[in-house]
Scaffold this motif. Structure first.
Motif, PDB file in Angstrom:
ATOM      1  N   ILE A   3      -4.936  -2.711 -10.696  1.00  0.00           N
ATOM      2  CA  ILE A   3      -3.828  -3.018  -9.787  1.00  0.00           C
ATOM      3  C   ILE A   3      -3.775  -4.533  -9.623  1.00  0.00           C
ATOM      4  O   ILE A   3      -4.741  -5.149  -9.183  1.00  0.00           O
ATOM      5  CB  ILE A   3      -4.033  -2.357  -8.406  1.00  0.00           C
TER       6      ILE A   3
ATOM      7  N   ILE B 240      -6.101   4.263  -5.718  1.00  0.00           N
ATOM      8  CA  ILE B 240      -6.703   3.053  -5.169  1.00  0.00           C
ATOM      9  C   ILE B 240      -8.224   3.167  -5.163  1.00  0.00           C
ATOM     10  O   ILE B 240      -8.927   2.202  -5.483  1.00  0.00           O
ATOM     11  CB  ILE B 240      -6.173   2.784  -3.743  1.00  0.00           C
TER      12      ILE B 240
ATOM     13  N   ALA C 260      -8.888  -4.095  -8.333  1.00  0.00           N
ATOM     14  CA  ALA C 260      -7.656  -4.751  -7.898  1.00  0.00           C
ATOM     15  C   ALA C 260      -7.841  -6.258  -7.882  1.00  0.00           C
ATOM     16  O   ALA C 260      -8.882  -6.760  -7.459  1.00  0.00           O
ATOM     17  CB  ALA C 260      -7.249  -4.256  -6.517  1.00  0.00           C
TER      18      ALA C 260
ATOM     19  N   LEU D 286      -6.776  -3.043   0.543  1.00  0.00           N
ATOM     20  CA  LEU D 286      -7.301  -2.456  -0.696  1.00  0.00           C
ATOM     21  C   LEU D 286      -8.795  -2.193  -0.582  1.00  0.00           C
ATOM     22  O   LEU D 286      -9.303  -1.166  -1.061  1.00  0.00           O
ATOM     23  CB  LEU D 286      -7.003  -3.381  -1.879  1.00  0.00           C
TER      24      LEU D 286
ATOM     25  N   SER E 268      -5.989   2.249   3.694  1.00  0.00           N
ATOM     26  CA  SER E 268      -5.108   2.726   2.632  1.00  0.00           C
ATOM     27  C   SER E 268      -5.636   4.014   2.021  1.00  0.00           C
ATOM     28  O   SER E 268      -5.242   4.401   0.951  1.00  0.00           O
ATOM     29  CB  SER E 268      -4.970   1.655   1.534  1.00  0.00           C
TER      30      SER E 268
ATOM     31  N   ALA F  37     -11.095   0.169  -3.037  1.00  0.00           N
ATOM     32  CA  ALA F  37     -10.914  -0.518  -4.318  1.00  0.00           C
ATOM     33  C   ALA F  37     -11.929  -1.657  -4.404  1.00  0.00           C
ATOM     34  O   ALA F  37     -12.460  -2.118  -3.387  1.00  0.00           O
ATOM     35  CB  ALA F  37      -9.496  -1.077  -4.433  1.00  0.00           C
TER      36      ALA F  37
ATOM     37  N   ILE G   9       0.829  -1.204   0.000  1.00  0.00           N
ATOM     38  CA  ILE G   9       0.000   0.000   0.000  1.00  0.00           C
ATOM     39  C   ILE G   9       0.861   1.251   0.000  1.00  0.00           C
ATOM     40  O   ILE G   9       0.558   2.243  -0.681  1.00  0.00           O
ATOM     41  CB  ILE G   9      -0.956  -0.001   1.212  1.00  0.00           C
TER      42      ILE G   9
ATOM     43  N   VAL H  77     -12.123  -5.425  -5.086  1.00  0.00           N
ATOM     44  CA  VAL H  77     -11.054  -6.423  -4.983  1.00  0.00           C
ATOM     45  C   VAL H  77     -11.540  -7.830  -5.313  1.00  0.00           C
ATOM     46  O   VAL H  77     -12.597  -8.264  -4.851  1.00  0.00           O
ATOM     47  CB  VAL H  77     -10.446  -6.416  -3.567  1.00  0.00           C
TER      48      VAL H  77
END
Length: 266
Positions: free
Chosen positions: A157, A109, A114, A131, A265, A136, A99, A138
């Motif tokens: 990401i 982010i 991600a 994340l 993050s 984000a 991060i 994820v």
């Protein structure tokens, strides 16, 4: 070489029990001894914590014996719970380093898609949680994921933490994506070396001299597709060490009633 360290280790344990400071010389020697005691895995050093104990030792029981306030690795279930519920606590060092790389490289982010390849308790799961905390979207992939390349190609990401040499090839990566390579694998076979580094004169010279080279979970040719990528070595590794030091300072503040940032993050 370990017997000569017993006195320093005993001294360190005594200081921890009595909440006394450890001299910098003793601390430095203790850290050096710790690394001597760890047996490196034959292929990958992605999960060094699992190599600390012999097979007959239940590492999870040992972990529960560690005070969560002193768990600077961030592996204790209480610290994992703090991370998942966004409470102040100690975050696993490698995920925190990932991060930090993204933040300092100005990689967005928030709102990003991600993909984390790997679901270990040490890297995959906590980096996914960080994340998520950073807003984000994820996806966590593993050995049972169907059409893994297609899933990875969705990622803005992509975090590779699966412990397999050069597994993530260019077909896994969307052009312009950010790729974080957490893996650390040693190559000693010349045939395998040519598979990944043929034509790289600098690497070939170093391999001829040393008889080995390091590579992550990401194939070197991914650099031709990615918008940004971490090197191996010299990428996530140094940040892991930095975040360990950060956790040490954070633990000291928490023990003294100080306030620290929430595990996020953002």
């Amino acid at each position: 070489r370990l017997n000569s360290s017993h006195l320093v280790i005993s001294y360190a344990v005594f200081c921890l029990k009595k909440n006394r400071p450890i001299s910098i010389i003793a601390f430095s020697f203790l850290v050096y001894t710790f690394f001597l005691m760890i047996r490196r895995p034959p292929r990958s050093t992605l999960f060094p914590y699992t190599t600390l104990f012999r097979s007959h030792v239940d590492s999870k029981k040992v972990l529960l014996a560690v005070s969560p306030e002193k768990d600077v690795d961030g592996f204790h279930p209480m610290n994992v719970g703090n991370l998942s519920t966004q409470r102040p606590g100690l975050v696993p060092c490698t995920p925190a380093g990932v991060i930090e790389i993204l933040k300092r490289s100005n990689i967005p982010i928030v709102g990003a898609e991600a993909v984390v390849v790997g679901r270990s308790d040490i890297v995959g799961k906590p980096v996914a949680m960080l994340l998520i905390n950073g807003n984000a979207t994820v996806t966590v992939c593993h050995s049972k994921t169907h059409d893994l390349p297609a899933v990875c190609r969705r990622a803005d990401i992509l975090v590779a933490a699966i412990g397999r040499t050069g597994m993530v090839t260019p077909e896994y990566v969307k052009p312009g994506a950010t790729v974080i390579d957490v893996g650390m694998n040693k190559i000693t076979d010349p045939v395998e070396f040519q598979k990944f580094f043929a034509g790289d004169a600098k690497r070939e010279a170093a391999f001829a001299k040393n008889g080995s080279t390091l590579i992550g979970d990401v194939h070197p040719k991914v650099a031709e597709v990615a918008g940004a990528i971490t090197p191996v070595p010299g990428g996530v590794g140094p940040l892991t060490i930095a975040m360990l030091m950060s956790n040490t300072v954070k633990a000291a503040k928490l023990r003294r009633g100080g306030k620290v940032a929430v595990s996020s993050s953002r």
